[in-house]
Design a protein around this motif. Sequence first.
Motif, mmCIF file in Angstrom:
data_model
loop_
_atom_site.group_PDB
_atom_site.id
_atom_site.type_symbol
_atom_site.label_atom_id
_atom_site.label_comp_id
_atom_site.label_asym_id
_atom_site.label_seq_id
_atom_site.Cartn_x
_atom_site.Cartn_y
_atom_site.Cartn_z
ATOM 1 N N PHE A 146 -19.600 9.865 8.523
ATOM 2 C CA PHE A 146 -19.689 8.478 8.417
ATOM 3 C C PHE A 146 -18.956 7.511 7.596
ATOM 4 C CE2 PHE A 146 -21.730 5.142 5.633
ATOM 5 C CZ PHE A 146 -21.877 3.958 6.298
ATOM 6 N N SER A 147 -18.173 6.783 8.018
ATOM 7 C CA SER A 147 -17.068 5.267 7.814
ATOM 8 C C SER A 147 -15.763 6.527 8.608
ATOM 9 C CB SER A 147 -16.737 5.846 6.381
ATOM 10 O OG SER A 147 -17.605 4.869 5.296
ATOM 11 N N PHE A 148 -15.603 7.661 9.455
ATOM 12 C CA PHE A 148 -14.514 7.341 10.527
ATOM 13 C C PHE A 148 -13.942 6.736 10.736
ATOM 14 C CE2 PHE A 148 -12.431 10.492 13.158
ATOM 15 C CZ PHE A 148 -11.432 10.540 12.641
ATOM 16 N N TRP A 149 -15.070 6.248 12.069
ATOM 17 C CA TRP A 149 -14.334 5.349 12.762
ATOM 18 C C TRP A 149 -13.475 3.996 12.131
ATOM 19 C CZ3 TRP A 149 -13.092 4.983 17.882
ATOM 20 C CH2 TRP A 149 -12.797 3.360 18.150
ATOM 21 N N ALA A 150 -14.438 3.271 11.136
ATOM 22 C CA ALA A 150 -14.047 2.498 10.178
ATOM 23 C C ALA A 150 -12.876 2.702 9.748
ATOM 24 C CB ALA A 150 -15.216 2.186 9.124
ATOM 25 N N TYR A 151 -12.437 3.971 8.760
ATOM 26 C CA TYR A 151 -10.782 3.681 8.814
ATOM 27 C C TYR A 151 -9.717 4.746 9.471
ATOM 28 C CZ TYR A 151 -13.009 3.450 3.750
ATOM 29 O OH TYR A 151 -13.497 2.559 2.330
ATOM 30 N N GLY A 152 -10.389 4.902 10.677
ATOM 31 C CA GLY A 152 -9.454 4.409 11.866
ATOM 32 C C GLY A 152 -9.442 3.149 11.999
ATOM 33 N N THR A 153 -10.188 2.550 11.777
ATOM 34 C CA THR A 153 -10.289 1.186 12.903
ATOM 35 C C THR A 153 -9.466 0.345 11.984
ATOM 36 O OG1 THR A 153 -12.326 0.408 13.059
ATOM 37 C CG2 THR A 153 -10.575 2.016 15.094
ATOM 38 N N ASN A 154 -9.588 -0.258 10.586
ATOM 39 C CA ASN A 154 -9.845 -0.816 9.721
ATOM 40 C C ASN A 154 -9.467 -0.578 8.585
ATOM 41 O OD1 ASN A 154 -10.797 -3.639 7.967
ATOM 42 N ND2 ASN A 154 -12.404 -2.369 7.333
ATOM 43 N N GLY A 155 -9.605 -0.123 7.441
ATOM 44 C CA GLY A 155 -8.804 0.630 6.091
ATOM 45 C C GLY A 155 -7.907 1.383 6.345
ATOM 46 N N LEU A 156 -6.271 1.030 7.069
ATOM 47 C CA LEU A 156 -5.674 1.975 7.836
ATOM 48 C C LEU A 156 -5.076 3.021 7.241
ATOM 49 C CD1 LEU A 156 -4.652 0.461 11.239
ATOM 50 C CD2 LEU A 156 -6.411 1.752 10.445
ATOM 51 N N ARG A 157 -4.534 2.255 5.566
ATOM 52 C CA ARG A 157 -3.677 2.747 4.831
ATOM 53 C C ARG A 157 -4.755 4.011 3.651
ATOM 54 N NH1 ARG A 157 -2.045 -2.301 1.140
ATOM 55 N NH2 ARG A 157 -3.503 -2.791 2.174
ATOM 56 N N ASN A 158 -6.112 3.358 3.784
ATOM 57 C CA ASN A 158 -6.453 4.001 2.716
ATOM 58 C C ASN A 158 -7.669 5.790 3.988
ATOM 59 O OD1 ASN A 158 -7.898 1.571 2.122
ATOM 60 N ND2 ASN A 158 -9.367 2.596 0.955
ATOM 61 N N GLY A 159 -7.491 5.500 4.949
ATOM 62 C CA GLY A 159 -7.632 6.064 6.413
ATOM 63 C C GLY A 159 -6.666 7.485 6.118
ATOM 64 N N LEU A 160 -5.028 7.088 6.515
ATOM 65 C CA LEU A 160 -3.969 8.145 6.253
ATOM 66 C C LEU A 160 -4.006 8.309 5.570
ATOM 67 C CD1 LEU A 160 -1.757 8.147 8.192
ATOM 68 C CD2 LEU A 160 -0.978 6.132 7.417
ATOM 69 N N ALA A 161 -4.146 7.995 4.030
ATOM 70 C CA ALA A 161 -3.818 8.323 3.128
ATOM 71 C C ALA A 161 -5.040 9.397 2.522
ATOM 72 C CB ALA A 161 -4.145 7.493 1.739
ATOM 73 N N THR A 162 -5.942 9.559 3.559
ATOM 74 C CA THR A 162 -7.178 10.382 2.792
ATOM 75 C C THR A 162 -6.671 11.795 3.933
ATOM 76 O OG1 THR A 162 -8.747 9.316 4.511
ATOM 77 C CG2 THR A 162 -9.330 9.203 2.248
ATOM 78 N N ALA A 163 -6.277 11.271 4.747
ATOM 79 C CA ALA A 163 -6.221 11.907 6.185
ATOM 80 C C ALA A 163 -4.818 13.435 5.286
ATOM 81 C CB ALA A 163 -5.609 11.689 7.335
ATOM 82 N N THR A 164 -4.035 12.405 4.886
ATOM 83 C CA THR A 164 -2.925 13.532 4.021
ATOM 84 C C THR A 164 -3.033 14.752 3.169
ATOM 85 O OG1 THR A 164 -1.225 11.789 4.454
ATOM 86 C CG2 THR A 164 -0.246 13.198 2.941
ATOM 87 N N PHE A 165 -3.564 13.906 2.546
ATOM 88 C CA PHE A 165 -4.530 14.342 1.099
ATOM 89 C C PHE A 165 -5.608 16.179 1.990
ATOM 90 C CE2 PHE A 165 -8.126 16.287 -2.057
ATOM 91 C CZ PHE A 165 -7.875 15.976 -2.613
ATOM 92 N N LEU A 166 -6.650 15.667 3.370
ATOM 93 C CA LEU A 166 -7.035 16.719 3.435
ATOM 94 C C LEU A 166 -5.690 17.865 4.529
ATOM 95 C CD1 LEU A 166 -9.649 17.419 4.562
ATOM 96 C CD2 LEU A 166 -8.759 16.597 6.471
#
Length: 363
Positions: A146-166
Amino acid sequence: MFDFIPLPYYTAIYHHALFFIACVILLQSLALDIRDTRTVDTGRGLGYIILLFTVLYMGLRPVSGYYFMDMANYNNIFIRIQQGEDLSIKSDYLFNYFTRYSAKIMTVKQYFLLITVLYTVPCYIFARKYFGSYWFFSFFMFVGSFSFWAYGTNGLRNGLATATFLLALTYYRNLPLRYGLMALAFGFHSSMVIPIAAFLAAAIVRDPRKYLWIWLASVPVSLVMGNTLQTLFAGFYADDRALDYLTKGNVNNDQFSSTGFRWDFVLYSAAAVYAGWYYIFKKNITDRFYVHLFGTYVIANAFWILVIRANFSNRFAYLSWFLMAAVIAYPMLRYKLWNDQFKTAGLILFVYYFFTYFMFLRT
């Protein structure tokens, strides 16, 4: 590349495709043993298909502020930089300098594609690192979260940051690289101070019982003192956006955060809390990495519960939710837990994605 797809159906196609794959996995898990070579071969094939599909379909989506919201803002900033405008950088320095440099050497389409690669590939690397031949099952849970698609298409900074943490968690035993990547995650988006702080707290407090007490206590504390705590946290937060989220009240009436204390999303968060409790206390999983991962999720999620009434509180929620797939999948794919392990794992994976699919259908 996918401009021929009508925008009203663009997101729907992604979720329908994943639902089809979830059904295939469920049926396979009911028919085959996890040790069957057909299971591994089919999973590997589906894994590469969904990896390629996610990167290309998400990364080459049409530019639209109506359907992908903040994407239009990123597009406008990119174009303004290409036109020579000198935009001041006051926060999220790594992401903004990354954008400034990208605008000089690539097109905006290539820029969005690159962000999608950097967002998706860490999930693949994490899955391959910890789950070997069964990496596809956890990777599917990541992209189906849930929210993976949203943070890959909308909240790009948040998504990129969490991916880097992962990605940092992938190098758990390499301390310099681990903390270096966490610093990069913070550079992409300063909100990462929350999961980083949770990770450090979990390193100090290693008793999983205390994690559970922290999470359980956060619910009544939020109910009684939520507004006071939001003001208190705002006094310690230097980021202007987060400060607005915590102090300006709920102004986004079309967001789930606009309805105050959301018990349904607390219960959703509780699924991973319960999974960790079950694995650690019922199945006696003592894996040091897993206990640390579980503590990071629980502490970060407890923070969200404390500020659940904040404007755009979904952005605080995602600072723990991006770890849910890992918390649920890790013991399930690394340890022998049940007699019908593959059937149970297939059912859990299906239910996990069905929540995402159900929430999509509701919108």
